[in-house]
Design a protein around this motif. Structure first.
Motif, mmCIF file in Angstrom:
data_model
loop_
_atom_site.group_PDB
_atom_site.id
_atom_site.type_symbol
_atom_site.label_atom_id
_atom_site.label_comp_id
_atom_site.label_asym_id
_atom_site.label_seq_id
_atom_site.Cartn_x
_atom_site.Cartn_y
_atom_site.Cartn_z
ATOM 1 N N SER A 168 56.648 40.887 37.571
ATOM 2 C CA SER A 168 55.333 40.277 37.798
ATOM 3 C C SER A 168 55.195 39.062 36.891
ATOM 4 O O SER A 168 55.881 38.937 35.874
ATOM 5 N N SER A 169 54.307 38.171 37.278
ATOM 6 C CA SER A 169 54.069 36.960 36.491
ATOM 7 C C SER A 169 52.577 36.684 36.429
ATOM 8 O O SER A 169 51.878 36.740 37.450
ATOM 9 N N GLN A 170 52.098 36.397 35.215
ATOM 10 C CA GLN A 170 50.675 36.134 35.023
ATOM 11 C C GLN A 170 50.472 34.890 34.158
ATOM 12 O O GLN A 170 51.287 34.592 33.279
ATOM 13 N N ALA A 171 49.400 34.182 34.424
ATOM 14 C CA ALA A 171 49.047 33.002 33.632
ATOM 15 C C ALA A 171 47.556 32.756 33.743
ATOM 16 O O ALA A 171 46.915 33.162 34.729
ATOM 17 N N LYS A 172 47.014 32.105 32.719
ATOM 18 C CA LYS A 172 45.596 31.730 32.739
ATOM 19 C C LYS A 172 45.465 30.305 32.205
ATOM 20 O O LYS A 172 45.941 29.992 31.113
#
Length: 210
Positions: A168-172
């Motif tokens: 999974s990949s997350q960014a803000k």
């Protein structure tokens, strides 16, 4: 007798002139009244038109929407896995796409995209400070290198044996949308993607972002 007739004629002629003057005045008053009604109608129609224009403007141009962050197409350069260890490492190129549908640019600060296996980080990539123009998508090219060195005991061996690796990949991203050079509104854009690798073909099987 002739004098009486002259008086009667003069009297009748006087009444006739008064009637004509009265009729003329009434006609002028009626014309003025009609002009005032038409003017009021034009003013009313203009006001209604302006209200409609301002409403549409407020609901479209001035409405600030949250930008979207997604991963682009992933091109795998290398992908190695050892179920017995268990371990894996991979390098790939992709794009981080910041889609801005607003009628003004979205300027955002630098951020980090984190790639994870079952919630544990296996690599990161930096996102530079930049902006996405009005109603456009900013594409940022990145090279990502991931490995399982920091992973605790997990189901990694079983997943590698199955031939499928899911990450999974997350960014803000935090920034501001500028509208009409006078209004700025803070907006945070989030990325949440799931990547499924096919270990046998060493390629991406699926990429889903929400």
């Amino acid at each position: 007798m002739a004098e009486k007739n002259q008086q009667s004629f003069a009297s009748a002629n006087g009444f006739s002139k008064k009637d004509e003057e009265s009729a003329t005045l009434n006609s002028k008053d009626e014309l003025k009244r009609q002009k005032r009604i038409k003017l009021a109608m034009y003013i009313g129609a203009f006001i209604i038109f302006q209200i409609i224009v301002m409403t549409v403007f407020g609901l479209t141009v001035m409405k600030v929407k949250t930008p979207k962050v997604r991963l682009g197409v992933i091109n795998v350069q290398n992908l190695n896995s050892v179920p017995a260890t268990p371990s894996f490492d991979t390098t790939f190129t992709t794009e981080i796409r910041v889609k801005n549908t607003n009628w003004g640019p979205y300027k955002f600060d630098a951020g980090i995209a984190t790639f994870m296996y079952q919630g544990v980080a296996v690599g990161q990539v930096s996102i530079p400070k930049t902006k996405a123009g009005m109603r456009s998508t900013k594409k940022i090219d990145v090279t990502v290198s991931l490995n399982s060195n920091g992973l605790p005991s997990s189901n990694l061996g079983r997943d590698l044996n199955s031939g499928i690796l899911t990450l999974s990949s997350q960014a803000k991203l935090t920034g501001k949308v500028e509208l009409m050079f006078i209004m700025k509104k803070k907006k945070s854009a989030n990325m949440d993607c799931t990547i499924t690798f096919d270990l046998s073909s060493k390629s991406v099987q699926t990429l889903q972002c929400k």
